[in-house]
Design a protein around this motif. Structure first.
Motif, PDB file in Angstrom:
ATOM      1  N   ARG A 128      43.866  44.787  63.364  1.00  6.78           N
ATOM      2  CA  ARG A 128      42.810  44.102  62.599  1.00  6.78           C
ATOM      3  C   ARG A 128      41.838  45.110  61.987  1.00  6.78           C
ATOM      4  O   ARG A 128      41.373  44.930  60.862  1.00  6.78           O
ATOM      5  N   LEU A 129      41.541  46.178  62.727  1.00  3.32           N
ATOM      6  CA  LEU A 129      40.621  47.184  62.192  1.00  3.32           C
ATOM      7  C   LEU A 129      41.258  47.972  61.051  1.00  3.32           C
ATOM      8  O   LEU A 129      40.567  48.381  60.109  1.00  3.32           O
ATOM      9  N   CYS A 130      42.575  48.191  61.116  1.00  2.94           N
ATOM     10  CA  CYS A 130      43.244  48.951  60.054  1.00  2.94           C
ATOM     11  C   CYS A 130      43.191  48.211  58.725  1.00  2.94           C
ATOM     12  O   CYS A 130      43.062  48.836  57.661  1.00  2.94           O
ATOM     13  N   TYR A 131      43.295  46.915  58.756  1.00  2.00           N
ATOM     14  CA  TYR A 131      43.306  46.130  57.522  1.00  2.00           C
ATOM     15  C   TYR A 131      41.978  45.401  57.299  1.00  2.00           C
ATOM     16  O   TYR A 131      41.923  44.410  56.566  1.00  2.00           O
ATOM     17  N   LEU A 132      40.925  45.903  57.941  1.00  2.00           N
ATOM     18  CA  LEU A 132      39.617  45.257  57.780  1.00  2.00           C
ATOM     19  C   LEU A 132      39.073  45.444  56.375  1.00  2.00           C
ATOM     20  O   LEU A 132      38.470  44.538  55.807  1.00  2.00           O
ATOM     21  N   HIS A 133      39.275  46.634  55.793  1.00  2.00           N
ATOM     22  CA  HIS A 133      38.807  46.882  54.425  1.00  2.00           C
ATOM     23  C   HIS A 133      39.439  45.884  53.457  1.00  2.00           C
ATOM     24  O   HIS A 133      38.749  45.282  52.619  1.00  2.00           O
ATOM     25  N   GLN A 134      40.731  45.696  53.577  1.00  2.00           N
ATOM     26  CA  GLN A 134      41.429  44.790  52.677  1.00  2.00           C
ATOM     27  C   GLN A 134      40.946  43.354  52.876  1.00  2.00           C
ATOM     28  O   GLN A 134      40.777  42.598  51.908  1.00  2.00           O
ATOM     29  N   ALA A 135      40.704  42.951  54.124  1.00  2.00           N
ATOM     30  CA  ALA A 135      40.217  41.595  54.387  1.00  2.00           C
ATOM     31  C   ALA A 135      38.835  41.374  53.797  1.00  2.00           C
ATOM     32  O   ALA A 135      38.538  40.318  53.232  1.00  2.00           O
ATOM     33  N   LEU A 136      37.967  42.384  53.919  1.00  5.30           N
ATOM     34  CA  LEU A 136      36.612  42.247  53.356  1.00  5.30           C
ATOM     35  C   LEU A 136      36.657  42.152  51.835  1.00  5.30           C
ATOM     36  O   LEU A 136      35.869  41.420  51.231  1.00  5.30           O
ATOM     37  N   GLU A 137      37.570  42.892  51.209  1.00  8.97           N
ATOM     38  CA  GLU A 137      37.673  42.824  49.752  1.00  8.97           C
ATOM     39  C   GLU A 137      38.146  41.446  49.293  1.00  8.97           C
ATOM     40  O   GLU A 137      37.652  40.894  48.311  1.00  8.97           O
ATOM     41  N   ILE A 138      39.105  40.868  50.025  1.00  5.65           N
ATOM     42  CA  ILE A 138      39.589  39.529  49.662  1.00  5.65           C
ATOM     43  C   ILE A 138      38.481  38.494  49.803  1.00  5.65           C
ATOM     44  O   ILE A 138      38.297  37.619  48.947  1.00  5.65           O
ATOM     45  N   VAL A 139      37.724  38.606  50.883  1.00  6.21           N
ATOM     46  CA  VAL A 139      36.640  37.641  51.096  1.00  6.21           C
ATOM     47  C   VAL A 139      35.572  37.776  50.021  1.00  6.21           C
ATOM     48  O   VAL A 139      35.050  36.782  49.491  1.00  6.21           O
ATOM     49  N   SER A 140      35.227  39.016  49.665  1.00  7.53           N
ATOM     50  CA  SER A 140      34.195  39.216  48.643  1.00  7.53           C
ATOM     51  C   SER A 140      34.658  38.723  47.282  1.00  7.53           C
ATOM     52  O   SER A 140      33.872  38.164  46.505  1.00  7.53           O
ATOM     53  N   ASP A 141      35.964  38.903  46.961  1.00 11.17           N
ATOM     54  CA  ASP A 141      36.461  38.420  45.671  1.00 11.17           C
ATOM     55  C   ASP A 141      36.476  36.902  45.606  1.00 11.17           C
ATOM     56  O   ASP A 141      36.159  36.307  44.579  1.00 11.17           O
ATOM     57  N   SER A 142      36.847  36.260  46.708  1.00  4.89           N
ATOM     58  CA  SER A 142      36.894  34.798  46.693  1.00  4.89           C
ATOM     59  C   SER A 142      35.517  34.169  46.677  1.00  4.89           C
ATOM     60  O   SER A 142      35.346  33.027  46.243  1.00  4.89           O
ATOM     61  N   SER A 143      34.522  34.896  47.178  1.00  6.22           N
ATOM     62  CA  SER A 143      33.166  34.333  47.222  1.00  6.22           C
ATOM     63  C   SER A 143      32.428  34.461  45.902  1.00  6.22           C
ATOM     64  O   SER A 143      31.394  33.828  45.718  1.00  6.22           O
ATOM     65  N   LYS A 144      32.949  35.307  45.006  1.00  9.54           N
ATOM     66  CA  LYS A 144      32.272  35.457  43.721  1.00  9.54           C
ATOM     67  C   LYS A 144      32.526  34.232  42.854  1.00  9.54           C
ATOM     68  O   LYS A 144      33.647  33.737  42.762  1.00  9.54           O
ATOM     69  N   LYS A 145      31.517  33.756  42.230  1.00  6.06           N
ATOM     70  CA  LYS A 145      31.643  32.597  41.342  1.00  6.06           C
ATOM     71  C   LYS A 145      32.011  33.066  39.941  1.00  6.06           C
ATOM     72  O   LYS A 145      31.378  33.962  39.389  1.00  6.06           O
ATOM     73  N   LYS A 146      33.058  32.460  39.389  1.00  4.78           N
ATOM     74  CA  LYS A 146      33.490  32.807  38.040  1.00  4.78           C
ATOM     75  C   LYS A 146      32.592  32.109  37.017  1.00  4.78           C
ATOM     76  O   LYS A 146      32.430  30.895  37.052  1.00  4.78           O
ATOM     77  N   ILE A 147      32.045  32.923  36.135  1.00  8.83           N
ATOM     78  CA  ILE A 147      31.140  32.388  35.106  1.00  8.83           C
ATOM     79  C   ILE A 147      31.973  31.969  33.907  1.00  8.83           C
ATOM     80  O   ILE A 147      32.687  32.776  33.309  1.00  8.83           O
ATOM     81  N   THR A 148      31.943  30.728  33.579  1.00 13.37           N
ATOM     82  CA  THR A 148      32.700  30.214  32.426  1.00 13.37           C
ATOM     83  C   THR A 148      32.016  30.610  31.132  1.00 13.37           C
ATOM     84  O   THR A 148      30.796  30.835  31.073  1.00 13.37           O
ATOM     85  N   GLU A 149      32.842  30.708  30.060  1.00  3.78           N
ATOM     86  CA  GLU A 149      32.305  31.074  28.752  1.00  3.78           C
ATOM     87  C   GLU A 149      31.476  29.929  28.187  1.00  3.78           C
ATOM     88  O   GLU A 149      31.796  28.760  28.363  1.00  3.78           O
ATOM     89  N   LEU A 150      30.412  30.315  27.505  1.00  6.69           N
ATOM     90  CA  LEU A 150      29.532  29.322  26.905  1.00  6.69           C
ATOM     91  C   LEU A 150      30.195  28.717  25.680  1.00  6.69           C
ATOM     92  O   LEU A 150      30.768  29.417  24.845  1.00  6.69           O
ATOM     93  N   LYS A 151      30.171  27.427  25.590  1.00  8.81           N
ATOM     94  CA  LYS A 151      30.731  26.725  24.446  1.00  8.81           C
ATOM     95  C   LYS A 151      29.614  26.015  23.689  1.00  8.81           C
ATOM     96  O   LYS A 151      28.678  25.513  24.309  1.00  8.81           O
ATOM     97  N   PRO A 152      29.735  25.956  22.345  1.00  9.16           N
ATOM     98  CA  PRO A 152      28.702  25.250  21.573  1.00  9.16           C
ATOM     99  C   PRO A 152      28.753  23.757  21.836  1.00  9.16           C
ATOM    100  O   PRO A 152      29.806  23.184  22.104  1.00  9.16           O
ATOM    101  N   LEU A 153      27.572  23.125  21.763  1.00  8.71           N
ATOM    102  CA  LEU A 153      27.498  21.689  21.972  1.00  8.71           C
ATOM    103  C   LEU A 153      28.012  20.965  20.729  1.00  8.71           C
ATOM    104  O   LEU A 153      27.805  21.400  19.601  1.00  8.71           O
TER     105      LEU A 153
END
Length: 588
Positions: free
Chosen positions: A358-383
């Motif tokens: 678990r410690l050997c692959y901890l870096h990879q696990a933290l990166e996956i968690v951080s990527d999934s927690s980021k919110k994707k900002i959608t492109e602005l569309k005109p009204l």
């Protein structure tokens, strides 16, 4: 052959100035001796091997010294000091309370207090491990400890202050000894090594100081043992080998493998550690302490809290720069969880290996968690706005006379301007808003009408007047429901009596408090049932306890001997006649 004396006894301090790590206590005692402000009872408390008994003996020697120095130290040359150093002084009495903890031992000590010293000013009584005294021994000691003779001084020493009675604590001056720091221990060990001509590396002495955990006596015992093992030459490696301590170099190599996610190298390194005889829980605990030191190394303010070998300090700081605080905290959580569950694991080696995976692959696990927690900002569309068609201007009115071939324009009056497109849009919006509000108000009005109709329909259902017959019938129906649900309160309901007070209330009469509690326990179901049964939400009842014979449970008591004879003689008169003729006397 010269007799060997262990270092803890050979280098026991003989003056206050040679006591290591307890300057706050030695300074206070020297000032009290110099100013002649000695208390009649002292309590020295603290961890083992930090100098409690040593300070007690130095105090006893100093207060009886014939030629004390100006700073409150003993001269070590007068008759009193020499006899004390040789152990032949009659002014000091030591009692080990661990083995002499009875009332008789304390009474013998109290009897000795009555005799004044033949030489010297004071008689000093040192009671070591005083927390081992029994409660009765403490009570026998109280009066003497509170008001001893002017020449008697008591010094109590203990490692467990919380076990001493408050009445003893209130009669003593309390001195709290602290653990000796690693630096003070190392300096004292270096001084002893120089006197004994022992070649010792500073890193080895630092390991010994860390292993002793602030206890100078343990540090000196470890030093003697390793000196005997290595023939007077202490190195870092043989100290680690003798103390069975895993070198921090293994942890640095393990962390390098984990940073590179090199699982095979990490597993081989752990196998090497396991072959050397180190248990898995020791590896987990040592690795957790190593990561804790890395976490402290990230901040210079708390880096001083690390108790590590000086040669490794720069290496810790360099390794900590490669790691984030989040990774170190997550690794500590994994190791703490693994150490807690280690005892319950069947395969100990596999349990430790799973933690390392678990410690050997901890870096990879933290990166996956951080990527999934980021919110994707959608492109602005005109009204999408609705395109408004331009409003046509009204055409000018023309008058076409019959005689004129060309139309003559008639201008509109200035005071009445035509509305523009914006005003038309606002009117439409206002109209739409009013229409929507009207629709909402209309639906709200419909709800109000529906509620009012329901309330009117409910009002049309007339309440049923309470009578004895209807009340008894409803009461029996409710009892049947209780029996179907196997409720033990059904028996109390059957034994109760009912009494109608008026059209919307009645009384429940019970013979005792126990049945009243059973009925009160069903208050809510009974109220709901009765109100629904009689269509009256205002229906209430009251439970009353009343001693009535018709409500009491009747038990047939068995007849005694006299009553059975009377019953028998009344049924068969010849029995009574036989008794009278024979002049029998019955023993009832």
């Amino acid at each position: 052959m010269e007799q060997f004396i262990v270092s803890a006894r050979k280098y026991r301090p003989q003056n206050f100035s040679t006591v290591v790590g307890q300057s706050h206590i030695t300074t206070t005692l020297k000032n009290a001796i110099r100013n002649q402000q000695l208390a009649h009872a002292f309590l020295f408390c603290g961890p083992r091997g930090v100098g409690k008994t040593t300070c007690a003996r130095i105090l006893a020697k100093t207060i009886n010294c014939e030629h004390p120095s100006e700073d409150g130290e003993a001269c070590n040359t007068c008759h009193s000091c020499v006899s004390f150093n040789e152990g032949s002084s009659l002014n000091i009495h030591e009692l080990d309370a661990a083995s002499n903890n009875s009332v008789d031992d304390i009474r013998a000590l109290v009897d000795q207090v009555r005799f004044a010293p033949q030489a010297g000013k004071y008689k000093v009584y040192i009671v070591d491990e005083v927390h081992m005294l029994s409660a009765s021994a403490f009570n026998a000691f109280l009066k003497t400890l509170e008001e001893p003779p002017p020449y008697a001084i008591f010094i109590l020493a203990t490692t467990e202050k919380h076990k001493i009675l408050p009445t003893i604590l209130s009669r003593c001056q309390i001195f709290d000894f602290k653990r000796i720091t690693t630096n003070d221990t190392v300096e004292h060990l270096e001084d002893i090594c120089s006197k004994e001509s022992i070649r010792a590396e500073k890193a080895a002495l630092q390991i010994i100081a860390q292993k002793s955990e602030g206890c100078m006596r343990d540090a000196l015992s470890i030093l003697d043992k390793i000196v005997s093992f290595t023939n007077g030459e202490l190195t870092y490696q043989n100290t680690l080998e003798h103390l069975n301590i895993l070198d921090a170099d293994y942890y640095f190599r393990m962390m390098e493998h984990m940073l590179n996610q090199d699982l095979s190298s990490a597993m081989l390194l752990y196998d090497d550690i396991n072959r050397k005889g180190f248990e898995g829980d020791m590896v987990l605990n040592g690795f957790a302490e190593f990561i804790r030191n890395l976490l402290l190394s990230k901040d210079e303010k708390v880096a001083s809290l690390m108790e590590v070998v000086e040669s490794f300090r720069h290496r810790y700081i360099k390794m900590a720069a490669k790691l984030s605080a989040g990774y170190l905290v997550s690794a500590l959580n994994i190791l703490a969880e693994a150490e807690i569950n280690y005892k319950s694991a069947r395969n100990k080696k596999l349990h430790v290996e799973l933690a390392l995976i678990r410690l050997c692959y901890l870096h990879q696990a933290l990166e996956i968690v951080s990527d999934s927690s980021k919110k994707k900002i959608t492109e602005l569309k005109p009204l999408n706005f609705r395109v408004l068609q331009p409003v046509r201007q009204p055409q000018e009115k023309t008058i076409q006379p019959a005689t004129s071939p060309r139309p003559i324009p008639v201008p509109q009056p200035v005071s009445a301007p035509q509305p523009g497109p914006v005003l038309i849009i606002e009117d439409k919006a206002i109209a739409q808003k009013e229409k929507t509000q009207a629709g909402k108000l209309g639906s709200l009005q419909k709800l109000r009408e529906r509620v009012s109709n329901n309330s009117q329909s409910e009002k049309k259902t007339h309440a049923i007047c309470l009578t004895d017959e209807l009340l008894q019938k409803a009461w029996q129906e409710f009892i049947e429901q209780l029996k179907l649900s196997r409720n033990p309160a059904a028996q109390s309901f059957e034994m109760a009596a009912l009494q109608v007070k008026n059209d919307s209330s009645f009384c429940i009469i019970t013979p005792n408090n126990l049945q009243q509690k059973f009925i009160e326990g069903e208050r809510i179901p009974l109220s709901e049932y009765m109100q629904k049964r009689f269509h009256n939400n205002l229906l209430t009842y009251q439970v009353i306890v009343e001693q009535r014979e018709d409500l009491q449970i009747k038990f047939e008591a068995p007849l005694n001997s006299r009553e059975r004879y009377q019953q028998l003689s009344s049924q068969f008169p010849l029995v009574k006649e036989l008794k009278d003729r024979l002049r029998l006397e019955l023993d009832y």
